[in-house]
Design a protein around this motif. Structure first.
Motif, short mmCIF file in Angstrom:
data_model
loop_
_atom_site.label_atom_id
_atom_site.label_comp_id
_atom_site.label_asym_id
_atom_site.label_seq_id
_atom_site.Cartn_x
_atom_site.Cartn_y
_atom_site.Cartn_z
N ARG A 215 0.43 -0.91 0.35
CA ARG A 215 0.23 0.01 -0.29
C ARG A 215 0.60 1.50 -0.03
O ARG A 215 0.34 2.59 -1.17
N ILE A 218 2.25 1.82 -3.76
CA ILE A 218 1.24 2.39 -4.09
C ILE A 218 0.81 3.65 -4.20
O ILE A 218 0.07 4.48 -5.19
N VAL A 409 -10.66 -2.34 -8.79
CA VAL A 409 -9.93 -2.37 -9.87
C VAL A 409 -10.00 -3.19 -10.26
O VAL A 409 -9.71 -2.82 -11.84
N ALA A 431 -5.52 1.00 -3.45
CA ALA A 431 -5.70 0.87 -4.58
C ALA A 431 -6.89 0.54 -5.41
O ALA A 431 -7.59 1.27 -6.70
#
Length: 882
Positions: A215, A218, A409, A431
């Motif tokens: 995370r 990202i 996603v 995400a």
């Protein structure tokens, strides 16, 4: 040996590179005399060394021990002391704020013995002690030992049995501790570590390692944060907001981060620790309500907030804890805010004399301005409001409801718009938040994880819609009145007023877009538009770079002028040959004699001349750079396979023109058209094509008073190519009796490498960075972006797509070389960029540093380019432009 550990009394806010944002600001607040729990910071350099060597750097453990001894001496207690324990938190803190992306562990030092000592400290408050102990095992298990957090959450929900967590007593939490320890044993094969010093060491390493957690990676990619910074670790003596109802924890902002309006904004939660607020597991009360609960604490907090805002000269985001009526400051930072708030606050601070207009302009970004240009919901739309929540991050978002990050996603990858719906988000949902158009939660407030992260990303977010019953397992939510929304149903959320609508709500232009279009009035009551106007006016006065438009017709040219373009930097003539005119290009290709070729060119010329005339008229004397035709020729001809099938099926009845066309397509067929017969090569191979275009440009310029034409010859790789076309063009211009600059587009590496030679024949260079990027990297954008770019981003090969932001190390070096050698040959050489990088903020700063004269981009990106060109002039070379 480097110094790896700093006491809070040793640092300051300017040491963010070393101490991270949290550590530097804890030190700054300590220096200001604010009530900060004592502690120390382990530097980000130690983190970098740890990640490189996979072990704590030499000397670090000794430094930690030395500072811990000093902390224990100051507090009069030892870490985890059985009868009177010192407890500490271990918290991450990178240079740039990454809310919730890295790890934190509270209550380090508790075990089966010291939990009784903590209860004794609390005057016999067993509930508080056992609650703190279960929190440690839960956070430590998830964060340090990698145990699935759902196991702990499930055990807690089962114990609660529908009760509120405030209804649980000491015996409940004691049973939960036993359950949690069993989970740890079952999942790791080892007992929960009882040694307080081992707890702290393991937690420190875990925080270091969380820098590379998925995370965090990202988030850094999304926010363009460098991957090599590392995180500092802050060891802070614990203060407790879960002591009882005279204690609590909260988050405060010195101004509303959603709107920028001044006032008291924040959330408070009684009898809770910090993660309870940001996780949104229990709905908070407003900061104003704290005044009625504990006025002395509230008054002290207001004074501290005022002091911090004046000290930092900006919106401050503050985390605090109240422990039995005593206020403690746990963190402050310059707060994340929505784009609208950023512009309002910047101008407010100017008007209040805290900053000047130059600094105000550096505090807003082109990306934020682009967000303000997005549409909003129509006020008079007849749409059904099914519930309302908190307006956590403004904007208008429409999409299919989804109830998991994976689903968000998945659908977004298919090109579908989605709204991520959850009870509350966690860092693991990042995400999904990136993929979604907006976020809707049933819990949490304006300082919850969902709200803070959404604001930072410019995502629309509605939080704390209390009357929404969200079932993640059944993938649906129920709104008041029994309205059920299942996964896939379309909803609309308004982050400005917190409304949630069933179905798709129509959108209209934003006030900022109306301002740029010239259709909105600049009234005193429109604070946001006034703020944008003032900053844009200063950007235009400050910037050195001109901003032009990529425009291929009169309509785009007119819009570009309204948006502030100072000319056309790229007019792509091949776009003028599409539609009905495509047949004329086919005639040109099929021509077998000079007479047929002349007829085809004669048919094209008046159409070209009309196009150029309209563009010159819209530009009213501003320069117009016209690129001669530069397509792969196959784009103007039928598909070879389809035409072959058509002719084959027709047999003897096949149309004669189809037969000729098939022969021509077969003759001109190329294995790699992007590297084939196009650009200057096409003009040299097809006699009269470029001459027709140049004559059309010249006669159009002659017909429009004040017209300023610039003829750009594409895909030049050798000066000899340019010389042939230049000589012919100059003869035509002289014959018509107009003047025009003649230059070239630098879009192949050889052109950049031989720029000194090419500048002998060119009066200007325009860097076509789309093709230059393709040819430098050796891949086709259309073929590779979907194929492997996501993997390259994941692996860190790219920090960002080289088609989105200019690759400074590769393509950028070619640009710099061409600038240097070109101007060495021709000091007055005009330089610009016309690839879409011309509208990218970071690329614009590079163009300023490289000494280019202008950037050119699509009309809708012109305001962004104007702002960033102004910021580049003030920020200077090498500065952070995020």
């Amino acid at each position: 040996m480097p110094k790896y550990v700093y006491d809070f009394t040793e640092g300051n806010k300017d040491l963010k590179d070393l101490l991270g944002g949290k550590g530097a600001n804890l030190a700054e607040m300590t220096n200001l005399g604010l009530p900060v729990p004592p502690g120390f910071t382990i530097t980000s350099e130690a983190c970098r060394r740890f990640l490189e060597e996979e072990a704590l750097p030499e000397g670090l453990e000794e430094e930690i021990t030395e500072h811990l001894d000093a902390l224990e001496s100051r507090m009069g207690r030892r870490l985890g002391q059985a009868d009177d324990p010192l407890l500490v938190s271990v918290r991450s803190g990178a240079k740039f704020s990454m809310p919730g992306m890295m790890d934190t562990v509270l209550n380090i030092g508790l075990n089966d013995e010291s939990v009784h000592g903590l209860a004794k400290q609390a005057g016999g408050n067993e509930r508080f002690a056992w609650d703190s102990y279960r929190r440690l095992i839960q956070m430590f298990g998830k964060t340090v030992q990698g145990i699935d957090g759902e196991l702990f959450d499930g055990a807690l929900e089962e114990l609660k049995g529908g009760r509120d967590d405030l209804e649980l007593d000491a015996a409940d939490f004691q049973r939960l501790v036993t359950t949690y320890k069993g989970i740890v044993k079952d999942q790791t094969g080892e007992d929960f570590p009882a040694d307080p010093y081992r707890q702290m060491s393991m937690a420190t390493k875990a925080v270091f390692e969380s820098w590379n957690a998925p995370r965090a990676v990202i988030y850094r990619r999304q926010e363009r944060i460098p991957t090599d910074l590392g995180t500092a670790v802050n060891i802070c003596s614990m203060v407790f907001g879960n002591w009882g109802m005279d204690s609590g924890t909260g988050v405060a902002f010195t101004r509303d981060p959603g709107t920028g309006h001044q006032g008291v904004y924040g959330d408070y939660l009684q009898n809770a620790q910090g993660e309870d607020v940001v996780a949104g597991i229990r709905n908070t009360i407003s900061l104003q309500d704290l005044e009625g609960i504990d006025k002395p604490v509230y008054d002290e907090l207001m004074k501290i907030m005022d002091k911090l805002e004046n000290h930092y000269r900006d919106l401050c985001d503050i985390e605090f804890t109240v422990e039995r009526g005593k206020l403690w400051m746990l963190q402050t930072r310059v707060g994340k805010r929505t784009p609208g708030a950023a512009f309002r606050i910047a101008v407010q601070l100017v008007d209040q004399g805290m900053i000047d207009i130059d600094e105000a302009m550096t505090r807003v970004t082109g990306a934020q301005l682009a967000q303000l240009m997005f549409p909003r919901f129509a006020k008079d739309a007849e749409s059904k409001v099914i519930t309302k929540g908190m307006n956590a991050s403004p904007g208008a978002a429409v999409g299919k409801a989804v109830f998991s990050t994976d689903r968000a996603v998945e659908l977004a990858a298919r090109g579908e718009s989605v709204i991520l719906v959850s009870r509350e988000t966690t860092p693991d949902d990042l995400a999904g938040m990136i993929a979604a158009q907006g976020v809707l939660t049933s819990r949490g407030g304006k300082t919850s994880h969902a709200a803070v992260v959404a604001r930072g990303m410019g995502k629309t977010c509605v939080c704390g819609a209390e009357e929404l019953e969200v079932s993640v397992t059944e993938r649906r939510f129920t709104a008041p009145g029994g309205v059920v929304v299942s996964e896939g149903d379309v909803i609309s959320i308004d982050g400005t007023n917190g409304a949630v609508y069933l179905g798709e709500v129509p959108v209209v232009a934003s006030p900022v877009m109306e301002y740029f279009e010239g259709s909105g009035e600049l009234g005193d009551e429109d604070e946001l538009v006034q703020a944008v106007h003032r900053i844009m006016s200063h950007a235009d006065a400050s910037r050195r770079l001109e901003v032009r438009a990529n425009a291929d017709n009169a309509e785009d040219s007119a819009r570009a002028r309204r948006f502030g373009a100072q000319g056309v930097g790229l007019c792509r003539t091949e776009h003028m040959f599409l539609g009905d005119r495509r047949r004329l290009v086919e005639d040109l290709v099929l021509a077998t004699s000079s007479e047929e070729r002349e007829q085809a060119l004669a048919a094209l010329k008046p159409l070209q001349e009309s196009d150029f005339t309209e563009i010159f008229q819209e530009m009213e004397g501003l320069p117009v750079t016209i690129r001669l035709i530069d397509p792969p020729l196959h784009e103007f001809l039928p598909d070879y396979t389809e035409l072959s099938v058509k002719v084959a099926l027709a047999g003897d009845r096949a149309d004669e023109k189809d037969r000729k066309l098939l022969a021509a397509v077969k003759r001109l067929h190329e294995q790699n058209p992007m590297l084939g017969l196009r650009g200057v090569r096409l003009g040299l191979v097809i006699p009269g094509l470029f001459a027709m275009q140049v004559r059309a440009i010249a006669e159009a310029a002659k017909a429009v008073p004040g017209a300023r034409a610039e003829v750009m010859i594409p895909l030049v790789g050798a000066v000899q190519e340019l010389e042939h076309v230049r000589d012919e063009a100059q003869e035509i211009l002289a014959e018509v009796g107009v003047e025009a600059l003649i230059g070239t587009m630098i879009e192949v590496p050889r052109a950049a490498l031989t720029a000194g030679q090419i500048a002998e024949a060119a009066q200007f260079f325009s860097f076509g960075t789309n093709d230059l990027t393709q040819m430098t990297w050796g891949f086709s954008r259309d073929d590779v972006e979907a194929a492997f770019f996501s993997k390259y981003l994941e692996l860190g090969v790219f920090g960002v797509s080289p088609f989105e932001t200019l690759d400074r190390d590769g393509v950028g070096r070619l640009v710099l070389l061409a600038v240097e050698e070109g101007r060495r040959t021709r000091p007055d050489l005009k330089l610009g960029i016309c690839g879409e990088h011309g509208g990218d903020p970071d690329s614009i700063h590079f163009c300023h540093q490289a000494g280019l004269d202008y950037v050119s981009c699509s009309p809708f990106r012109i305001p962004v380019a104007r702002l960033e060109a102004g910021r580049a002039a003030l920020i200077g070379a090498g500065s952070d432009t995020r």
